[in-house]
Design a protein around this motif. Structure first.
Motif, short mmCIF file in Angstrom:
data_model
loop_
_atom_site.label_atom_id
_atom_site.label_comp_id
_atom_site.label_asym_id
_atom_site.label_seq_id
_atom_site.Cartn_x
_atom_site.Cartn_y
_atom_site.Cartn_z
N LEU A 1 0.82 -1.21 0.00
CA LEU A 1 0.00 0.00 0.00
C LEU A 1 0.86 1.27 0.00
O LEU A 1 0.54 2.25 -0.67
CB LEU A 1 -0.90 -0.01 1.25
N VAL A 2 1.94 1.24 0.75
CA VAL A 2 2.79 2.43 0.86
C VAL A 2 3.86 2.47 -0.23
O VAL A 2 4.05 3.49 -0.88
CB VAL A 2 3.44 2.51 2.27
N PHE A 3 4.55 1.36 -0.43
CA PHE A 3 5.70 1.38 -1.34
C PHE A 3 5.36 0.92 -2.76
O PHE A 3 6.22 0.95 -3.63
CB PHE A 3 6.83 0.52 -0.78
N ASN B 1 -1.27 5.61 8.40
CA ASN B 1 -0.46 5.85 7.21
C ASN B 1 -0.98 7.01 6.39
O ASN B 1 -0.20 7.81 5.86
CB ASN B 1 -0.42 4.59 6.34
N LEU C 1 1.20 10.33 5.58
CA LEU C 1 1.71 10.55 4.23
C LEU C 1 0.98 11.61 3.42
O LEU C 1 1.44 12.02 2.36
CB LEU C 1 1.69 9.22 3.46
N HIS D 1 0.56 7.81 -1.07
CA HIS D 1 1.49 6.79 -0.55
C HIS D 1 2.92 7.03 -1.00
O HIS D 1 3.86 6.73 -0.28
CB HIS D 1 1.01 5.39 -0.93
N TRP E 1 6.32 8.59 0.85
CA TRP E 1 7.36 7.95 1.66
C TRP E 1 8.74 8.33 1.13
O TRP E 1 9.72 8.34 1.88
CB TRP E 1 7.21 6.43 1.67
#
Lengths: 543, 400
Positions: free
Chosen positions: A524-526, B26, B30, B165, B168
Motif C-alpha cells: 500500500l505504501v511502497f 499511514n 503521508l 502513498h 514515503w
C-alpha cells in the motif's frame, strides 16, 4: 481491469460471495459467468475467439472420442473374422482418421493464433523482398485477443490427450468453456492440464477458511513482487534498450540485470495473484515458478521457470518429436556409426533445440526471439552432448556435487547464460542484442556503478532503488525459506502443506496477521500505483 | 463448530480493526496538500462550535489580507477565514455548507476571486485536493466527490492513501509537515485564525496571472451556485467582496458581479475601489500583485472590520471563555505582526503561516537553508540533473 486493480479485487470478492452462496452443483456456473464477465469487461471485442476455440475443441474432442470408441468397438466386433492384415489395415486407417480430426482442431486453433501473432512479422519480412518488385502485403493492424496463447495451448493439450485416450471427453460445452476461460488464469496462465484443473472447477468446492487465508497471503505476495519491484523498474526496461546506443556498457548491463529481476517479479507476481485468487475458490492451480535463478544448469532452469509452458512443450512437442519415427531412425543410424552414447544424445539434443526454437517463436514474431530459442536450445544441446565430459572433468578435479562453492559457481554460471538470453528479449532487434552484449563486456566500468549518475541513467531514484533492494532481499530470503520448506524429506506431509504460506498459516494468529499486515502495508505504501503512476501491464500478457 | 466460527469472526474483526487503524495512521502520515491549506482548514474545525460571528470564505487573499484576531481587537466580532490558496468558486458552496454545519454566523463574507478561474483550472487535482482531502469526511465531502470528480478517479479521493502513498520517498517534507502540525495543534484553538504571508514588498513568489481578472461563464455559474447554497441554507446576510489587488478588477466584471449578487438580495462591495481610503501604498503594502503583506493586512482588516461593524448590526457579546480566548489570540497576533513587520522591512521574503516557528533561530535556519538549497540547485543544474526541494515554501497562488 488489470489483475492489480482495485476493481479486479472487488470483482473477485463479489464472485467469491456469490460462489459461496450458490448451491454446490451450480458453483461452476458462477465461475463460468465470472470468467465470461471478466473477459467481456476486459476484451469484449475478442470474446468470440475464446468461444470459437472452446467450441471447436469441445466438438473435436467429442467427435474424436466417438470415432475412437466406434472404431475400437468395430475392431472388437470383427475379432476372429479379420485376418491380421485386414485388422492392421483398418487400424492404420482409423489412426489416420483420428489424427485427421485432431490435426483439424490443432490447425484451426494454432492457425488462428499464428495468423494473429505472426501475420505482421511475415508480411514485413516478405515486404523486404517484395519492395524490389514493387509489391506490398498490407498490414492488417491485427491485435491479439486477451490470453490467446494461454487458452489455445491449454485447449490443444486437451484435444491431444483425448487423442491419446488419457481421459473421457467433456460432455458439457459450458463446462468446457469454463476450463478454457477460467478468469484468474486467462491473462498469463498458468497453462493447466485438463486432468488437473477441470474436476476442481466443476465439483463445487466448499469455501474453506484455510484456503482463504493462504489465497489472500499469496495474492498479497504477488502484489508485493509486481507493484514494489517489477513496476518500479518497468520504465528502465522499456526505455533504455530502445536507446541503448546513448548509454555506456555499464548502464546496459545494469539494465539487463534489472530486466532479470523485473521479469521474474512481474511474471511470478502475476502468477501468484492468479493462483491466490483460484485458491480462494478452493482451486489449486499448477505452480509456474520454483525459484528459477537458483538453478544449477539451464535444463533445471527450464524446469523451474514457466513450468507449465515447459511441461506442455515436453508433453506435446518434445517427447512426440524425440520419439517420432524419423528420430528413432536417426538414433538407429547413429548407433551403427558412433555407438550407443551418441545415438541417445543427438536425437534428444535436436528435439530440445526444436522445442526451444518454438519457445522463442512463441515469445514473439521477431528474429531476436528465434535467436533466443536457438541460444537456450543450443546451450542445452551442447551441455547434453558434453555431459559425460563434464562428469570426467569433475572427477579429475575432485569436485563433489554437494560442494557449496561449486553449487554457487553453477548458479551464477546458469544465471549468466539466462542473462544472455534476456538480451534478445529486451533488445529491439537481433543486431541490437548483439551490440548490447558487446558493450556490456567491452564498455563496463566498475567505478560507474558507484556514481550517482547511474541512478539518473536508469531512471530510478536512489530512494526508490533502496526500496527495490530491500524488497529483492526479502524475496531472496523468502525464496530460500521456500526452497528449504519444499526440500523437507517428509513424505507424510502433502506437497500443498510444504509451501511457505501453508507453514505461516499454521502459526499463531498474531504471527499470521503480522506477516499479512507487513506485506499489505508494504504494498500500500511502497507499491507503484495510484494517480501519477503509470501502471505497467504484465510482461507475459503480450505473449 | 459455533465456537470455532465465533473465534474466527473475532480474529477477522481484530485484523480488520488493525488494518483500519494502520491505514488511517499511514494516511495521516503521508498526506500532503500543502501546510498552508491544511492548517487553515484544519484550524476551522478546531474552533468551538457556534462561536463565530462572521464567516469569511475565499482563497489566498483572505488569509493574506484579513486577520480575524485583529478585527476582533478592533470591533469585537469573532470571525474565521475558511480559505486556502487557489480555492475555486466551484467549492465555495461546500465550504459554506461546512461552515454552517459547525457555526451559526450572523454574516457571511465571500471574496469573489474564486470565480475568476477557468473550468479546467477549477478541476486541477492539486487545488481540488486541498479542499477535499482536508475537509471532514461527511456527506458534504462525499457529495462533492461524486459531483465534481470523474468517476474513475473518485476511488483515489475516498482512499487518499492511493494518492499520497508515494510521499514515503519525501521524508524531509513529511517530517517538516509533522513538525508544523504539532506546532499548529499545540494551542487549544488556532491563534491567528487562518493566516499566511511573505515578509517582503516584492516577493520572488510572483503570481502568474497578468492583467485584470476575468469572470468566465463557468465562474458565473459558480457564483450562481454559491447564491443558491446561501438561499438553501437560509442565510440572510451575505456580503460579497473584492479585496484590493494590484491588478484591479475591471468595472464591467465588478458591475456584473454586483448585479448578480444584488439581484439575489445580497450585498456587494468592491474594496479595490476604496484602496485610497484604506490607505494602501502599492509599493509597501503588497508582497506580490495579489497579496498584501502584514502592513497591508493591518490596514485592510481595520477597514473591512469597520465597514462590517457600521453596516451590519452584529451581536458581539460572547461568553467570558470565548472573549478570553479571542483576547489572547488578538494579543498574540499583534505580537507576531510586529515581528513580521520588521522582517518585511528587511525584505527577507520568507513564507509564514499560523503554524510557523516565528523565533529568530528558526528564521536564521530557514535563511541558511535557502542559501544551501540555492547552491545545491545551481550545482545540480550545472550537471544537468533535476533538482527537487521537498521543503519548498508555499508555491505562489496558481494563475486564474
Amino acid at each position: 481491469m488489470s489483475y492489480t486493480s482495485l476493481n479486479y479485487l472487488l470483482y473477485v470478492a463479489v464472485c467469491l460471495i456469490v460462489y459461496g452462496i450458490a448451491p454446490k452443483k451450480f458453483r461452476w456456473v458462477v465461475l463460468l459467468a465470472a470468467s465470461m464477465g471478466f473477459y467481456a469487461i476486459v476484451c469484449m471485442k475478442y470474446i468470440g475467439f475464446v468461444i470459437l476455440t472452446a467450441a471447436t475443441t469441445f466438438a473435436g474432442g467429442l467427435g474424436l472420442e466417438k470415432y475412437i470408441s466406434v472404431s475400437d468397438a468395430y475392431v472388437k466386433s470383427q475379432k476372429g473374422k479379420w485376418s491380421k492384415e485386414e485388422k492392421n489395415a483398418y487400424k492404420d486407417k482409423a489412426t489416420r482418421n483420428k489424427k485427421l480430426i485432431c490435426a483439424a482442431v490443432l490447425v484451426l486453433n494454432f492457425g488462428i493464433l499464428a495468423f494473429l501473432k505472426y501475420y505482421n512479422f511475415f508480411a514485413d519480412s516478405l515486404n523486404v523482398i517484395l519492395k524490389h518488385f514493387g509489391g506490398k502485403i498490407p498490414n492488417l493492424g491485427l491485435f491479439l485477443p486477451l490470453g490467446i496463447s494461454f487458452y489455445t495451448f491449454q485447449s490443444m493439450g486437451y484435444i491431444i490427450d483425448i487423442y491419446r485416450k488419457k481421459y473421457k471427453a467433456e460432455r458439457n460445452p459450458a463446462k468446457f468453456l469454463l476450463f478454457v476461460s477460467f478468469f484468474p488464469q486467462i491473462v498469463q496462465g498458468p497453462i493447466s492440464f485438463y486432468s488437473n484443473l477441470a474436476s476442481q472447477l466443476y465439483e463445487g468446492n466448499k469455501l474453506k477458511f484455510e484456503n482463504f487465508k493462504q489465497g489472500v497471503l499469496l495474492i498479497t505476495w504477488g502484489f508485493f513482487k509486481k507493484l514494489i519491484i517489477a513496476d518500479r523498474l518497468a520504465q528502465t526496461v522499456s526505455t533504455i534498450p530502445g536507446e541503448h546506443r546513448k548509454y555506456s556498457g555499464t548502464v546496459v548491463l545494469v539494465t539487463a540485470l534489472i530486466y532479470a529481476l523485473q521479469l521474474y517479479a512481474d511474471f511470478s507476481g502475476g502468477i501468484d495473484i492468479s493462483r491466490g485468487v483460484a485458491q480462494l475458490f478452493g482451486i489449486n492451480m499448477a505452480e509456474n515458478f520454483k525459484r528459477p535463478y537458483f538453478s544449477k544448469d539451464i535444463s533445471e532452469y527450464w524446469h523451474r521457470w514457466h513450468i507449465t509452458l515447459g511441461g506442455w512443450l515436453r508433453e506435446y512437442l518434445f517427447y512426440p518429436v524425440a520419439m517420432s519415427k524419423p528420430f528413432q531412425k536417426m538414433g538407429k543410424n547413429l548407433k551403427a556409426k558412433f555407438g550407443m552414447k551418441i545415438s541417445k544424445v543427438v536425437p534428444v539434443s535436436i528435439a530440445s533445440l526444436i522445442t526451444f526454437i518454438v519457445v522463442g517463436v512463441w515469445h514473439g514474431a521477431n528474429w531476436k526471439y528465434v535467436a533466443f530459442g536457438v541460444w537456450n536450445g543450443g546451450i542445452i544441446m551442447i551441455s547434453t552432448l558434453l555431459e559425460s565430459n563434464f562428469a570426467d572433468w569433475k572427477k579429475k578435479l575432485k569436485i563433489e556435487n554437494t560442494n557449496k562453492l561449486f553449487i554457487t559457481f553453477q548458479v551464477i554460471r546458469t544465471f549468466l547464460i539466462v542473462l544472455v538470453g534476456y538480451y534478445f528479449d529486451i533488445a529491439p532487434g537481433f543486431k541490437d542484442a548483439m551490440h548490447m552484449m558487446y558493450v556490456s563486456v567491452a564498455d563496463f566500468h566498475v567505478s560507474e556503478l558507484l556514481t550517482a549518475g547511474l541512478f539518473t541513467d536508469i531512471m530510478v531514484a536512489k530512494r526508490e532503488m533502496l526500496i527495490v533492494a530491500v524488497a529483492t532481499v526479502t524475496m531472496l530470503i523468502v525464496s530460500i525459506i521456500q526452497e528449504r520448506c519444499e526440500k523437507k524429506n517428509d513424505d507424510t506431509i502433502p506437497s500443498s502443506e510444504k509451501t511457505l504460506r501453508a507453514v505461516i498459516c499454521k502459526k499463531h494468529f498474531v504471527f499470521q496477521s503480522a506477516i499479512f499486515l507487513l506485506l499489505f502495508f508494504s504494498v500500500l505504501v511502497f507499491g507503484e500505483y495510484g494517480p501519477g503512476s503509470d501502471p505497467a501491464d504484465f510482461v507475459y500478457a503480450q505473449f | 463448530m459455533k465456537g470455532k466460527i465465533k473465534k474466527r469472526v473475532l480474529k477477522l474483526t481484530a485484523l480488520f480493526v488493525a488494518v483500519l487503524v494502520l491505514y488511517m495512521a499511514n494516511s495521516q502520515l503521508l498526506i500532503r496538500t500543502g501546510m498552508s491549506a491544511e492548517s487553515h482548514i484544519r484550524n476551522f474545525y478546531r474552533e468551538p462550535k457556534n462561536t463565530i460571528d462572521v464567516a469569511f470564505i475565499g482563497s489566498s487573499e483572505m488569509y493574506a489580507d484579513y486577520s480575524a484576531p485583529l478585527a476582533y481587537d478592533r470591533c469585537g466580532y469573532t470571525s474565521y477565514n475558511l480559505c486556502f490558496d487557489g480555492a475555486v468558486g466551484l467549492y465555495y458552496g461546500s465550504m459554506l455548507k461546512e461552515f454552517m454545519s459547525r457555526q451559526d454566523p450572523q454574516l457571511v463574507v465571500i471574496e469573489v476571486n474564486g470565480y475568476f478561474y477557468t473550468e479546467e483550472r477549477s478541476h486541477q487535482e492539486g487545488s481540488v485536493r486541498k479542499w477535499l482531502d482536508n475537509m471532514h469526511k461527511n456527506s458534504n465531502w462525499a457529495g462533492e466527490i461524486s459531483k465534481n470528480i470523474p468517476r474513475e478517479e473518485q476511488i483515489n479521493y475516498y482512499f487518499n492513501l492511493f494518492k499520497y502513498h508515494s510521499n514515503w520517498a519525501r521524508p524531509e517534507g513529511q517530517t517538516q509537515r509533522l513538525k508544523d502540525l504539532i506546532r499548529n495543534d499545540s494551542t487549544k484553538v488556532s491563534m491567528m485564525k487562518s493566516f499566511g504571508t511573505r515578509t517582503a514588498t516584492k516577493s520572488v513568489a510572483k503570481v502568474k496571472r497578468k492583467g485584470s481578472p476575468k469572470m468566465y461563464d463557468f465562474g458565473e455559474q459558480c457564483l450562481d451556485e454559491t447564491i443558491s447554497v446561501c438561499k438553501e441554507l437560509g442565510i440572510e446576510n451575505v456580503l460579497f467582496i473584492r479585496v484590493p489587488h494590484k491588478d484591479k478588477l475591471d468595472d464591467k466584471t465588478s458591475d456584473r458581479i454586483e448585479k448578480i449578487v444584488t439581484d439575489a438580495g445580497y450585498d456587494y462591495v468592491n474594496f479595490e475601489r476604496m484602496s485610497d481610503q484604506i490607505g494602501i501604498d502599492e509599493d509597501k503594502d503588497y508582497y506580490n500583485g495579489e497579496h498584501m503583506n502584514v502592513f497591508g493586512n493591518e490596514k485592510n482588516t481595520a477597514f473591512i472590520a469597520d465597514y462590517i461593524s457600521e453596516h451590519y448590526d452584529l451581536d458581539t457579546s460572547h461568553s467570558e471563555e470565548v472573549d478570553a480566548q479571542w483576547r489572547e489570540c488578538a494579543d498574540y497576533t499583534k505580537g507576531i505582526f510586529e515581528v513580521l513587520g520588521s522582517r518585511t522591512l528587511e525584505n527577507e521574503d520568507l513564507a509564514y503561516g499560523e503554524y510557523s516557528d516565528f523565533s529568530d533561530e528558526a528564521r536564521d535556519e530557514l535563511l541558511a537553508r535557502r542559501e544551501r538549497k540555492k547552491k545545491e540547485k545551481a550545482e545540480k543544474e550545472k550537471k544537468g540533473e533535476k533538482f527537487e526541494d521537498e521543503l519548498e515554501e508555499e508555491p505562489p497562488p496558481p494563475e486564474g
